[in-house]
Design a protein around this motif. Sequence first.
Motif, PDB file in Angstrom:
ATOM      1  N   ASN A 114       0.819  -1.212   0.000  1.00 36.41           N
ATOM      2  CA  ASN A 114       0.000   0.000   0.000  1.00 36.41           C
ATOM      3  C   ASN A 114       0.855   1.264   0.000  1.00 36.41           C
ATOM      4  O   ASN A 114       1.203   1.802   1.034  1.00 36.41           O
ATOM      5  N   GLY A 115       1.187   1.736  -1.186  1.00 39.70           N
ATOM      6  CA  GLY A 115       1.804   3.050  -1.301  1.00 39.70           C
ATOM      7  C   GLY A 115       3.219   3.170  -0.741  1.00 39.70           C
ATOM      8  O   GLY A 115       3.505   4.068   0.044  1.00 39.70           O
ATOM      9  N   LEU A 116       4.113   2.289  -1.168  1.00 39.67           N
ATOM     10  CA  LEU A 116       5.494   2.377  -0.687  1.00 39.67           C
ATOM     11  C   LEU A 116       6.304   3.390  -1.483  1.00 39.67           C
ATOM     12  O   LEU A 116       6.272   3.381  -2.706  1.00 39.67           O
ATOM     13  N   LEU A 165      10.191  -0.446   8.211  1.00 37.95           N
ATOM     14  CA  LEU A 165       9.357  -1.395   8.956  1.00 37.95           C
ATOM     15  C   LEU A 165       8.005  -1.516   8.266  1.00 37.95           C
ATOM     16  O   LEU A 165       7.298  -0.525   8.103  1.00 37.95           O
ATOM     17  N   MET A 166       7.673  -2.730   7.853  1.00 37.51           N
ATOM     18  CA  MET A 166       6.416  -2.948   7.129  1.00 37.51           C
ATOM     19  C   MET A 166       5.444  -3.775   7.943  1.00 37.51           C
ATOM     20  O   MET A 166       5.847  -4.712   8.650  1.00 37.51           O
ATOM     21  N   HIS A 167       4.171  -3.425   7.813  1.00 38.21           N
ATOM     22  CA  HIS A 167       3.139  -4.192   8.503  1.00 38.21           C
ATOM     23  C   HIS A 167       1.860  -4.049   7.701  1.00 38.21           C
ATOM     24  O   HIS A 167       1.442  -2.923   7.430  1.00 38.21           O
ATOM     25  N   ARG A 182       1.892  -1.664   4.647  1.00 34.81           N
ATOM     26  CA  ARG A 182       2.287  -0.262   4.804  1.00 34.81           C
ATOM     27  C   ARG A 182       3.688  -0.153   5.391  1.00 34.81           C
ATOM     28  O   ARG A 182       4.106  -0.980   6.168  1.00 34.81           O
ATOM     29  N   MET A 183       4.367   0.945   5.038  1.00 32.22           N
ATOM     30  CA  MET A 183       5.660   1.246   5.644  1.00 32.22           C
ATOM     31  C   MET A 183       5.371   2.114   6.863  1.00 32.22           C
ATOM     32  O   MET A 183       4.883   3.230   6.722  1.00 32.22           O
ATOM     33  N   LEU A 184       5.662   1.616   8.061  1.00 32.89           N
ATOM     34  CA  LEU A 184       5.327   2.374   9.259  1.00 32.89           C
ATOM     35  C   LEU A 184       6.430   3.347   9.665  1.00 32.89           C
ATOM     36  O   LEU A 184       6.173   4.351  10.322  1.00 32.89           O
TER      37      LEU A 184
END
Lengths: 310, 254
Positions: B33-35, B218-220, B223-225
């Motif tokens: 989602n939108g990296l 960090l991905m979860h 998404r990139m958090l």
Amino acid sequence: MSEAAILCRDLVKRFGAFTAVDRVSFEVKPGTVFGFLGPNGSGKSTTIRMLCGLLLPTSGRAAVGGVDVARNPEGVKRQIGYMSQRFSLYQDLTVRENLEFYAGVYRIPRRERQARIEEVMTRTGVIADAGTLAGDMSVGVRQRLALGAALLHRPAIVFLDEPTSGVDPISRRRFWTLIGELSAEGITALVTTHHMDEAQRCDELVLMRTGRVVARGTPADLIVAHAPPVILSVRCDRPQEALAIVQKTSGVRRAAVRGVRLHVAAEDDGLAERLDAELTSAGHACTEVRRIGATLEDVFMELAMGEAPP
Amino acid sequence: MDGRDAPDDGKPSGAVVQCAALSKSFGQTLAVNGLSFDVGRGEVFGLIGPDGAGKTTTMRMLTAIMEPTSGSATVLGFDTRRQPDAIKERIGYVAQRFSQYGDLTVAENIEFFADLFQVPLDGRLERTRRLLAASGMEPLTERLARDLSGGMKQKLALMCALIHTPEALFLDEPTTGVDPVSRQEFWTILYELVAQGMTLVVSTPFMDEAERCHRIGLMHRGRMLAMGTPDEIASERSSLEDAFMDLIIGHGQE
């Protein structure tokens, strides 16, 4: 019950001329979370297979839940539950259907099945997902389901193979809380892992190398007994090039690059200053030479890479 | 050199990887989602996150094996949608699952991939010898790939990905299930490559692996958090794992 949940005395397994397991002895008290560590080829998997009743020992004794592994391997299997990363749940079955399947495999009497499934789902916190397909759930929930399947037949001992690798930190914490609850109820967990953060959560650990137990104790015991005296985290210019210099500096046991830093296992505290001086004079200005706490990974590297046991 | 082979943007880019709002949907599921991130030359960049975070999907899009649903990515200046072959020739990819041929020997596997990448015969032997020496696999050239230990399999996969002298390496969970000693040996080889100018993009669910990277994301759940150096993300107080937990909760993704 004071009898050991798992007992090994001079357990040996030979394949032709090759001794895979060389007089391994240890004891696991009921309700313990016991960790089994060791590099590939250490004899770890062979030992576990004997404890699961899948392989007969060459000599020595082992008993799991009081059942002798050589005399009654089938009886052993009834005592244990096995949960593995690779042990697939059926992705296109729901949580409940997966458990119904395993209840059948473990031959749980039909009239007890539903109650047992409810019990396991409640305990592992998957009851809200009872009707969800296993393939649609996150890894963290699937891990708990896999554990649930291993508990259906109410084993006294569960074998957990890398139970939380690949799981997000929150699910991991939840899973280990669950293991702690089972432990408090007297269920024994034998964990095998390559990950030090899982090893850290065990009550006791055993480390194998070339077929032998080379260390045993609590995580804290192992660090005190086996970690290098000093661990330094060094931040300097061009760490990859600096590595060679560090490795040649006297008093350095082991050094490796970690990202932008060097992780250095050293004999003494004085090394920090010596390293700073060496590196700076070689053109690798140090912005930080900090002493850090030793971890199980340092213990593992020391024991697995140090001199082989006699 | 054929005009087709020129990088899309026409100018040499400092960044080896660039992506903008990169996204991938599978039906209703938004896997990525939108990296948006860059990787510079000689950098070790880590995509960190649990299984299901979207790391492998992201890797597949960057290595031009899979098209994005929206957004864009360039690797070595080439657009992943329009110039996938130019990318594949210039990068190495080590997949998560063992993708070498179990019933071929170590030497036969390397030979096979050398042929696949059309590595010129002149110099091939020397290159193979150097790779085998660097990975410590010289004694194992005649062993069947399926008879190798986990750590050795990974090294073989790495050699097959390096045979054509790529400019960047993409490694998807390269050390899952590998013991700490073999993991250390593997990273020693990787750092030597980086010292020679290689750029690495690595994905992993393990925080201790994250600490081996220069920068991480960090991905979860697609998404990139957070993105930054491991030190930046984990403050003095908390570990990387604690920081990650806080981020997951903070983003309401618990």
